[in-house]
Design an enzyme around this catalytic site. Structure first.
Site, short mmCIF file in Angstrom:
data_model
loop_
_atom_site.label_atom_id
_atom_site.label_comp_id
_atom_site.label_asym_id
_atom_site.label_seq_id
_atom_site.Cartn_x
_atom_site.Cartn_y
_atom_site.Cartn_z
N LEU A 1 13.79 83.52 39.57
CA LEU A 1 14.21 84.13 38.76
C LEU A 1 15.73 82.95 37.94
O LEU A 1 15.82 83.00 36.86
CB LEU A 1 14.99 85.33 38.41
N GLY A 2 16.38 82.77 39.07
CA GLY A 2 17.69 82.10 38.20
C GLY A 2 18.25 81.28 40.18
O GLY A 2 17.96 81.98 40.79
N ALA A 3 19.31 80.94 39.51
CA ALA A 3 20.26 80.02 40.72
C ALA A 3 21.90 80.07 39.84
O ALA A 3 22.09 80.01 38.99
CB ALA A 3 20.24 79.03 41.27
N MET B 1 26.46 81.48 43.83
CA MET B 1 26.86 82.38 45.03
C MET B 1 25.53 82.26 45.68
O MET B 1 24.99 82.65 46.57
CB MET B 1 27.06 83.84 44.33
N GLY B 2 24.49 81.56 45.06
CA GLY B 2 23.13 81.83 45.15
C GLY B 2 22.24 82.24 44.66
O GLY B 2 22.26 80.96 43.03
N LYS C 1 18.38 89.18 45.24
CA LYS C 1 19.45 88.21 44.77
C LYS C 1 19.94 87.58 46.78
O LYS C 1 20.07 88.46 47.43
CB LYS C 1 19.97 89.27 44.02
N ASP D 1 31.51 96.69 34.06
CA ASP D 1 31.21 95.59 33.40
C ASP D 1 29.74 96.26 32.91
O ASP D 1 29.06 95.78 32.55
CB ASP D 1 30.23 94.71 34.74
#
Length: 740
Positions: free
Chosen positions: A22-24, A27-28, A44, A138
């Site tokens: 899904l994404g990078a 941090m990972g 994650k 946040d």
């Protein structure tokens, strides 16, 4: 947007099978995965320097546990996490919609009506966050996802307990400039009022298309937040008045999340997407379809195209039932299918190692697992499902087996009607030969009648009432000790451990009929059977009398203390006792074993006992327990969870007796009723990992014969975790040895 897995990516992390990236980031990586229970998840995985930082791991573990406290439909829940893994990971429910920031950037400001619905639901989410003792810190458009049935608040990566200041360095600014409160901009601690300020910024952005303090460098945004008034062009009417209150510089002048929710109260979206503008609704639906179009997953065979097996042909008297496909249908016409619509029951297919091998000529049968999808029973449902999958996988690994098995899981919603629907679905499938479950009391009582009428044998390993027998006297069984017995066994532990003394016993009716049964049994055992003084107290449901009741009992100088109630009330009682200086023995009700009590109670929880029929097999030294623990660790990456052993034993028992009902050559279907007859026969026993199972007159776990004490275990909270002290039989023998 997602992308395919790379050769360096894992295909599975713990209980999650991974499908896409899904994404990078630095941090990972975040993956799209699916749990063993069938739930889609965003997983994650932390990589790089952070994974080797012990302080980060400690904070990661704490944050994951904090986020688990929040239970609200508009907050994306944490499904699982492991801070001790080689690469720490966190799994949350997957929401396949765009962020609010993307929707506004693409389609412009939202209408006032939509902003009102958005604000009311997000305020409800924050209300739940604050009620759990957390501050999100946040809240921003990028952390609000849009779905057809409403928004979702995500990313608790920087959430903290409101009372916890140890993890926040003085002067550290945590959050996103432009959407954080003046007190955060100045490095002061964030409070629930800080989240309200951020919510005001989000609503202003949604209504106008621009942040209320503009754009620019972080320093400029922080300065404007502290010193300037917000720009609210495009925010009109009552919404503007409310947003202005949210953006007050003084935290005390802001409304609470509860007040905002009430002011913006709107009908909950029905899932059609009509709460959103058409353009945004189309964007959400398209994004859902794109995100879940997983080309590497075999699609569902909707029309039942599997080749029929002659051994699986129905009996002539049976109503023909179409065989389900091998895979769960993910998309129907581009719309997301998350659960069985209209029935309140979720269903998902088995894992690969539960499937009938391709080309196999053996007949195939199905073991049903009847779980619950409500949050109160998530952990025990997972333990039961995992236990069933392990037992079935072991059966299918035997090269000379006469038939194959697969697991099918169906979940009720914790209520009677959805439990009946699950039972009807299982009984209608003639391939289902037995069921583990239900896992909760209300579903057990409701589903038992359906299973009984159909003659389908089921065993619940986690319930303790016996009223199910009235409607299902032939095919329903219970392999867990009754609540009544477990109540009196607290008194036996007090005696065996030399701690029997005048006791204060609190029965908190908020814990339902379970604690009421236990309380009556315990008072009678302590006072009438053992002849020791008891001071019983009852806390009425819906009151806040518990703290005063605890203080009154301490004032009465009781030496022992038992609190029978729900988790939150027991935690409050523990803290009251600590504050009052009470140091005597303390017990909780058995269902809290394996719960968050040690973490929530903290220092106040140290030393508390729980007496239960659930064992920690990793603490046993028998070869049977060692083998089970090793098999569980190999499959799931950790030690067996609370109640997993009993579920595994129950499944193995069902499978062992079912094997004796399969006709030679398997040319005809086994008769359903024969399995229940075998379990109910006189002197029937089954040797499990930690205890022997036998059933009494009402098909309940028989604790009247010798050996029940060896299968009853005492756990104590030590160093923030439950520690198994041994069985009641062990403790009784140790006490006798000391006396001699």
């Amino acid at each position: 947007m997602s992308e395919s897995l790379r050769s360096s990516d894992p295909s599975r992390i713990a209980g999650f099978r991974l499908f896409r990236r899904l994404g990078a980031g630095g941090m990972g990586v975040v993956y799209l995965g699916r749990s063993d229970a069938g739930a889609l998840a965003a997983v994650k995985v932390i990589r790089g320097e952070s994974a080797g930082d012990d302080a980060f791991r400690a904070r990661f573990a704490r944050e994951a546990e904090l986020a688990r406290r929040v239970d609200n439909p508009w907050v994306v829940p944490v499904l699982d996490a492991d801070a001790e893994a080689r690469e720490p990971w966190l799994a949350t429910a997957f929401v396949p919609g765009p962020a609010l920031s993307e929707a506004v950037a693409t389609h412009g400001p939202l209408p006032a009506r939509v902003v009102g619905v958005l604000g009311g639901l997000l305020a409800g989410a924050l209300e739940a966050v604050h009620a759990a003792g957390l501050v999100h810190r946040d809240v921003k458009p990028g952390n609000v996802l849009l779905a057809l049935d409403g928004p979702r608040l995500i990313d608790f990566g920087i959430a903290r307990a409101a009372e916890d200041t140890a993890l926040t360095a003085s002067g550290l600014v945590v959050g996103t400039p432009g959407f954080l409160a003046p007190e955060q901009a100045e490095g002061r601690p964030a409070t629930p009022a800080s989240d309200v300020f951020a919510l005001g910024c989000v609503l202003a952005y949604a209504a106008s298309g621009t942040p209320p303090f503009g754009t620019g460098t972080p320093d400029a945004l922080l300065y404007r937040t502290v010193h300037d008034e917000p720009e609210l062009g495009g925010v009109e009417g009552e919404l503007r008045t409310l947003v202005e209150r949210c953006l007050a510089k003084d935290p005390d002048a802001r409304p609470t999340a509860d007040e905002i929710r009430r002011l913006l109260a709107e009908d909950v979206p029905d899932g059609s997407g009509n709460w959103l503008p058409d353009s945004v609704a189309r964007m959400v639906a398209t994004r859902a379809a794109e995100s879940l179009a997983l080309p590497d997953i075999e699609p569902t065979a909707v029309d039942g195209t599997d080749a029929p097996d002659p051994a699986d042909a129905p009996d002539p008297a049976d109503t023909p039932v179409r065989r389900p496909g091998r895979r769960r249908l993910l998309l129907v016409g581009g719309a997301l299918l998350l659960a069985g619509a209209g029935t309140g029951a979720a269903v998902w297919a088995s894992e690969d190692d539960d499937k009938k091998p391709s080309g196999s000529t053996r007949p195939g049968y199905v073991l049903g697992v009847h779980t619950a999808a409500d949050s109160a029973h998530t952990a025990v449902s997972r333990a039961c499902e995992r236990a069933a999958r392990l037992a079935v996988a072991q059966h299918n690994a035997a090269p000379k087996r006469a038939y194959d098995l697969k697991v099918q899981v169906r979940a009720d919603q914790g209520d009677a009607e959805s439990a009946r629907q699950v039972a009807l679905a299982f009984t209608a499938d003639r391939n289902v030969v037995a069921v583990l479950g239900p896992v909760a009391e209300i579903p057990m009582g409701a589903a038992a009648a359906v299973y009984g009428e159909a003659g389908l044998t089921h065993v619940s390993s986690t319930t303790g009432h016996q009223d199910y027998f009235a409607t299902s006297p032939k095919t329903s069984f219970q392999s867990s000790a009754s609540h009544l017995a477990l109540g009196s066994w607290i008194a036996l532990h007090a005696k065996a451990s030399g701690q029997l003394a005048p006791a204060g016993i609190v029965i908190d009716r908020a814990g339902g009929s379970i604690v009421q049964d236990q309380g009556t049994s315990l008072v009678n055992a302590w006072r009438d059977n053992l002849g020791v003084q008891v001071v019983p107290r009852v806390v009425a449901e819906g009151t806040n009398d518990s703290p005063q009741v605890v203080r009154d009992l301490v004032a009465d100088r009781v030496e022992d203390f038992v609190y029978l109630g729900p988790l939150d009330a027991t935690v409050r009682a523990a803290k009251e006792l600590l504050a009052a200086g009470f140091t005597g023995p303390r017990w909780m009700q058995h269902e809290l074993y394996g719960s968050d009590f040690p973490r929530l109670a903290g220092t106040a929880g140290e030393g508390w006992y729980v007496v239960t029929s659930a064992v920690d097999p990793s603490a046993l030294t028998t070869q049977r327990a060692k083998d089970f623990t090793a098999a569980w660790r190999k499959r799931y990456g950790g030690t067996p969870e609370p109640y997993a052993t009993e579920a595994y034993d129950s499944v193995r028992m069902l499978l062992a007796e079912f094997a004796r009902t399969v006709p030679a050559g398997a040319r005809r279907r086994p008769v359903r009723a024969e399995l229940a007859e075998r379990l109910a026969k006189a002197k029937y026993t089954y040797k499990g990992i930690a205890r022997t199972y036998a059933f009494g007159t009402y098909h309940q776990y028989d604790s009247t014969e010798d050996g029940w004490a060896a299968g009853t275990f005492v756990h104590q909270v030590r160093d923030g975790t439950f520690h198994q002290l041994g069985s009641l039989a062990d403790l009784i023998r140790a006490a006798s040895a000391q006396k001699s």
